[in-house]
Design an enzyme around this catalytic site. Structure first.
Site, PDB file in Angstrom:
ATOM      1  N   SER A 157     -17.035  -9.827 -21.135  1.00 32.81           N
ATOM      2  CA  SER A 157     -16.839  -8.653 -20.279  1.00 32.81           C
ATOM      3  C   SER A 157     -15.606  -7.898 -20.739  1.00 32.81           C
ATOM      4  O   SER A 157     -14.688  -8.484 -21.322  1.00 32.81           O
ATOM      5  CB  SER A 157     -16.649  -9.103 -18.833  1.00 32.81           C
ATOM      6  OG  SER A 157     -16.176  -8.056 -18.017  1.00 32.81           O
ATOM      7  N   TYR A 183     -10.837 -14.313 -13.544  1.00 33.62           N
ATOM      8  CA  TYR A 183     -12.095 -13.902 -14.180  1.00 33.62           C
ATOM      9  C   TYR A 183     -11.832 -13.433 -15.606  1.00 33.62           C
ATOM     10  O   TYR A 183     -12.523 -13.833 -16.545  1.00 33.62           O
ATOM     11  CB  TYR A 183     -12.751 -12.782 -13.359  1.00 33.62           C
ATOM     12  CG  TYR A 183     -14.047 -12.270 -13.945  1.00 33.62           C
ATOM     13  CD1 TYR A 183     -15.158 -13.098 -14.046  1.00 33.62           C
ATOM     14  CD2 TYR A 183     -14.170 -10.954 -14.388  1.00 33.62           C
ATOM     15  CE1 TYR A 183     -16.357 -12.638 -14.580  1.00 33.62           C
ATOM     16  CE2 TYR A 183     -15.358 -10.477 -14.917  1.00 33.62           C
ATOM     17  CZ  TYR A 183     -16.459 -11.328 -15.011  1.00 33.62           C
ATOM     18  OH  TYR A 183     -17.641 -10.874 -15.542  1.00 33.62           O
TER      19      TYR A 183
END
Length: 306
Positions: A157, A183
């Site tokens: 990501s 994350y």
């Protein structure tokens, strides 16, 4: 620096467009998290191209519904197998139960911006799921992947730009827990895994690449306040939400396209190799995510941890 890999495809290209003309007959593929978000479309397009696809899922009912949906649209059978990446025993069991060669592994499953949660081992959930679970799964499948020179695709990501791997305190034992840096760290780990696995497994003919699928509204964001998500999206100039079909395109490119045959250890976005990040969350790849020393260190830490 090796030459940047580019293709005719763009941010607007769909997975089906990327796979047009590709024949995967006789190829076996696994897509983790294949029952939701871009995992469904990734699996669907690989099935439509002729691959024998197993979706590895935590929720068996969702897996069966997804398989039935893909079968209805492609006319081809889809296999469903249990996999909980937060559970090391589950990841190891999936690998141990796999029989025969595996040509394509798409490490697609993940959790995002979760409240502070720990596995029974005391590991931070996002790192445990997004990285350590896939680490155990992929290394456990090494023999199957090496049998016929497989492609491993790791879904990362642009959130990797939020944090390197903080080796001194990976699991937030010393520092206050923050969902987004946690994350981001797990997504950096995904890229570093691809960098190191590409080196270690080159002689086996296995290619390993990571990617940013784009901003897509999926179930992945279930832990995120919608207003916060909107603020994040607005903070990135030119960021446009993709459809699920567009979001799966880069995964399918790396899994199936002849345009990237033999390419390994790289990070892609919008179906092309990413440029270096120019600061902020504007896209591209952070230098720390491609750092060979960090990649080697992470592999060793991961082996010791699991």
């Amino acid at each position: 620096m090796s030459e940047r890999i580019t293709t005719p495809f763009t941010a607007d290209s769909t997975a089906a467009e990327v796979a047009a003309g590709v024949d995967l007959t006789g190829k076996r593929a696994v897509v983790t998290g294949g029952a939701s978000g871009i995992g469904v479309e990734t699996a669907r397009v690989l099935v439509a191209a002729g691959a024998e696809v197993t979706i590895a899922v935590r929720n068996a009912d969702a897996g069966r519904r997804t398989a039935a949906d893909i079968e209805a649209t492609t006319g081809r059978e889809v296999r469903v197998a249990p996999l909980d990446l937060a559970d090391q025993a589950s990841a190891a069991a999936f690998a141990a139960n796999w029989d025969g060669p595996l040509h394509i592994l798409v490490n697609n499953a993940g959790v995002m911006a979760t409240p502070e949660t720990r596995t029974p081992e005391g590991w931070e959930l996002q790192f445990a799921t997004n990285h350590l679970g896939h680490f155990t799964l992929t290394t456990g499948l090494h023999r199957a992947l090496a049998a016929e020179g497989a492609r491993v695709v790791v879904v990362s990501s642009s959130a990797h730009l939020m944090s390197p791997v903080v080796f001194e305190d990976i699991h937030f034992h010393e520092r206050p827990y923050e969902p987004w840096p946690a994350y981001g760290q797990s997504k950096t780990a995904n890229i570093l895994f691809a960098v190191e696995a590409a080196q270690r497994w080159a002689a086996d003919g296995i290619t390993v690449n990571a990617l940013m699928p784009g901003s897509i509204a999926t179930n992945l964001q279930r832990h995120v306040d919608p207003e916060e998500l909107a603020r994040l999206a607005a903070s990135v100039p030119g960021r446009v939400l993709k459809t699920v079909e567009q979001g799966a395109a880069t995964s399918v490119l790396l899994a199936a396209s002849p345009l990237v045959e033999g390419v390994t250890g790289r990070y892609f976005e919008d179906s092309n190799e990413a440029l270096p990040n120019q600061g902020g969350l504007t896209g591209g790849v952070a230098a720390y995510a491609l750092d060979r020393e960090a990649a080697s260190r992470l592999w060793k830490v991961s082996e010791e941890t699991v």
